[in-house]
Write an enzyme that holds these catalytic residues in place. Structure first.
Site, PDB file in Angstrom:
ATOM      1  N   LYS A  16     -13.160  32.949 -36.436  1.00  0.00           N
ATOM      2  CA  LYS A  16     -13.120  31.987 -35.328  1.00  0.00           C
ATOM      3  C   LYS A  16     -12.292  30.777 -35.755  1.00  0.00           C
ATOM      4  CE  LYS A  16     -16.413  29.703 -32.175  1.00  0.00           C
ATOM      5  NZ  LYS A  16     -17.849  29.516 -31.882  1.00  0.00           N
ATOM      6  N   SER A  21     -19.185  30.832 -27.286  1.00  0.00           N
ATOM      7  CA  SER A  21     -17.831  30.384 -27.491  1.00  0.00           C
ATOM      8  C   SER A  21     -17.010  31.262 -28.442  1.00  0.00           C
ATOM      9  CB  SER A  21     -17.826  28.954 -28.038  1.00  0.00           C
ATOM     10  OG  SER A  21     -18.510  28.884 -29.271  1.00  0.00           O
ATOM     11  N   SER A  41     -23.542  31.138 -29.508  1.00  0.00           N
ATOM     12  CA  SER A  41     -22.113  31.485 -29.456  1.00  0.00           C
ATOM     13  C   SER A  41     -21.663  32.691 -30.265  1.00  0.00           C
ATOM     14  CB  SER A  41     -21.274  30.290 -29.872  1.00  0.00           C
ATOM     15  OG  SER A  41     -21.085  29.468 -28.766  1.00  0.00           O
TER      16      SER A  41
HETATM   17  N1  GLN Z   1     -23.078  27.960 -24.734  1.00  0.00           N
HETATM   18  C1  GLN Z   1     -23.610  26.965 -25.594  1.00  0.00           C
HETATM   19  C2  GLN Z   1     -22.893  25.661 -25.392  1.00  0.00           C
HETATM   20  O1  GLN Z   1     -22.015  25.607 -24.597  1.00  0.00           O
HETATM   21  C3  GLN Z   1     -23.580  27.431 -27.013  1.00  0.00           C
HETATM   22  C4  GLN Z   1     -22.370  27.070 -27.759  1.00  0.00           C
HETATM   23  C5  GLN Z   1     -22.416  27.477 -29.196  1.00  0.00           C
HETATM   24  O2  GLN Z   1     -23.316  28.162 -29.663  1.00  0.00           O
HETATM   25  N2  GLN Z   1     -21.423  27.001 -29.929  1.00  0.00           N
HETATM   26  O3  GLN Z   1     -23.214  24.682 -25.982  1.00  0.00           O
END
Ligand code: GLN
Length: 491
Positions: free
Chosen positions: A81, A156, A180
């Site tokens: 990532k 994400s 994410s």
């Molecule tokens: N969907 C969650 C957010 O928008 C989780 C994001 C993540 O785990 N980085 O914060």
């Protein structure tokens, strides 16, 4: 064999490499071919490092032929990532702000993978600064779900999950602050692991919410997940939240089965807002476990309903503080024209950040402001304690908790971004796990009416990843990975 090479799991490829029945160059070329073929459609990567990977593969092959004994991950391509720092390779965080940022050092996890000689094949697309659930918040491109290219891959870490599902790499690392890793893995029909907070170093991971962020893996199957964790977990003196303890062999005991294991089924599964096909498939998964000799225990996490507001308050508060460093001065984007220092800050941040990131910064500074601190941030921390307590009492009754990974399967691109509250609801099963700092594994368990993967989540006690792997492996051995679930047409 060449068409099937990218179907090999990490562990299968590793065995063939060791037996010299496959070369690292062949393996690497097979993934590069897939990238060349599919990347125009899938858009999993922001930066490709495949040429360097190929060179290293050739070197590893010649050393292997010369009789050198190498690590199990040696010569195996992986993707990363793009919020995990890589020396001399751009690390953009999916943001205009860091579009030209080239870190001078590697994250600890990258050093560990380098030591084992795994091959970095590319940096993957993501929601800007890991804020989002669809990868649509990337400044660069929209990643498609390889199972249905009209749909989002989740987020994400959507690029990481898509790169594994599209066979554009053997495995990937992502980061998980509220889901994410697990949600995109589940949308793409692959395996996601968020390890216990503190078990994998965060040094070199660009921080979103430091008390929740955790690096973990996305892999083709459960055994691969354990093998990757064996490499990346461990104490790091350079991360003050890294836990100094002994770390187990995560593949140990994976084949033992679930006889006598107590599996907790959440009553909250029956809440509104969870797709009925998902509820049904989790119940069926519980039946699979029962048939394998596990005991199903019903339980409840009474404070689950408070988890999302607490998550969004805590994560935004921490984000507003962490992202203060992007000021247009030290590194990152700087606006072209400005009159004075105030304007430099404002314009650089205003132009460099996208709208979701700005929303979180504003929310974060609001909940931390002296007028509102007690009623929001302080209460969210209290809820955090309640949720951690809920989990501790649940684990007196069971060894692992079974839940959906997400309340929906992958949705169409552009469908949800207009409704942030609905989007935030998607984190209902994953965010509480980060709030409590415990580990969770997601894996495909069924298929919905559109042929999309449904993911289930196994949540464990802190530092008890081995039990998760044992339970996950037993299920996968019975049901298969997403490809075989698809062939069978469901559970
Ligand atoms: N969907 C969650 C957010 O928008 C989780 C994001 C993540 O785990 N980085 O914060």
């Amino acid at each position: 064999m060449s068409n099937n090479i990218t179907k090999l799991s990490l562990s299968e490829a590793s065995t063939l490499l060791i037996k010299k029945e496959l070369s690292s160059e062949e393996l690497c070329r097979a993934y590069i071919n897939n990238i060349n073929e599919k990347e125009n459609t899938i858009n999993a990567y922001i930066t490709l490092t495949s040429e360097q990977a190929l060179e290293k593969a050739k070197e590893i092959d010649s050393r292997r032929i010369a009789g050198e004994s190498l690590s199990p991950l040696a010569g195996i391509p992986y993707s990363l990532k793009d919020n995990i720092c890589t020396k001399n390779i751009p690390t953009t965080c999916g943001s205009k702000m860091l579009k030209n940022f080239v870190p001078p050092y590697n994250a600890e996890v990258v050093d560990r993978l380098n030591k084992e000689e795994a091959l970095l094949i590319g940096k993957t697309n993501m929601d800007e600064f890991a804020m989002g659930s669809t990868t649509e918040n990337s400044y660069f491109k929209i990643t498609k779900n390889p199972r249905d290219i009209e749909r989002v891959p989740g987020g994400s870490s959507g690029g990481s999950a898509a790169s594994v599902a599209a066979e554009e790499t053997a495995f990937s690392l992502g980061s998980d602050t509220g889901g994410s890793i697990r949600q995109p893995a589940s949308f793409c029909g692959v395996v996601g692991m968020k390890p216990t907070y503190g078990s994998v170093s965060r040094r070199g991971l660009v921080a979103f919410a430091s008390s929740l962020d955790q690096i973990g893996s996305i892999t083709k199957n459960v055994l691969d997940s354990a093998l990757v964790l064996n490499t990346i977990a461990g104490h790091d003196k350079g991360d003050s939240t890294s836990v100094d303890r002994s770390y187990p062999d995560y593949a140990q005991g994976i084949y033992q089965g679930v006889k006598g294991m107590r599996i907790g089924l959440l009553k909250e599964l029956f809440h509104d807002g969870i797709e009925s096909e998902i509820k049904a498939s989790i119940l069926k998964s519980a039946k699979v476990y029962e048939a394998l000799g596990a005991e199903i225990v019903e339980l409840s996490l009474p404070n689950l309903k408070h988890a999302l507001p607490a998550y969004y308050i805590i994560s935004s508060a921490e984000a507003s503080s962490n992202l203060a460093r992007f000021d247009g001065i030290r590194y990152g984007y700087r606006t072209d024209e400005y009159e004075d220092i105030d304007e430099l800050y404002k314009k650089s941040r205003g132009e460099g950040f996208g709208s979701e990131v700005k929303k979180r910064i504003i929310l974060g500074t609001f909940v931390l402001s002296s007028e509102h601190y007690d009623s929001y941030y302080k209460r969210a921390l209290q809820v955090r304690t309640l949720i951690a307590r809920d989990f501790s009492s649940a684990f007196k009754k069971c060894d692992v908790i079974l839940s959906p990974a997400a309340p929906t399967t992958a949705y169409k691109i552009n469908k949800k971004t207009s409704n942030p509250l609905k989007l935030y609801m998607g984190d209902i099963f994953t965010a509480p796990v980060n709030i409590a700092g415990i580990p969770a594994l997601t894996l495909p368990c069924a298929i919905d009416k559109n042929g999309l993967p449904i993911g289930m989540q196994l949540i464990g006690k802190a530092f008890d990843e081995n039990t998760l792997y044992r339970a996950g492996y037993a299920f996968e051995r019975e049901i298969g990975t997403f490809e075989s679930i698809k062939v069978k047409g469901g559970l």
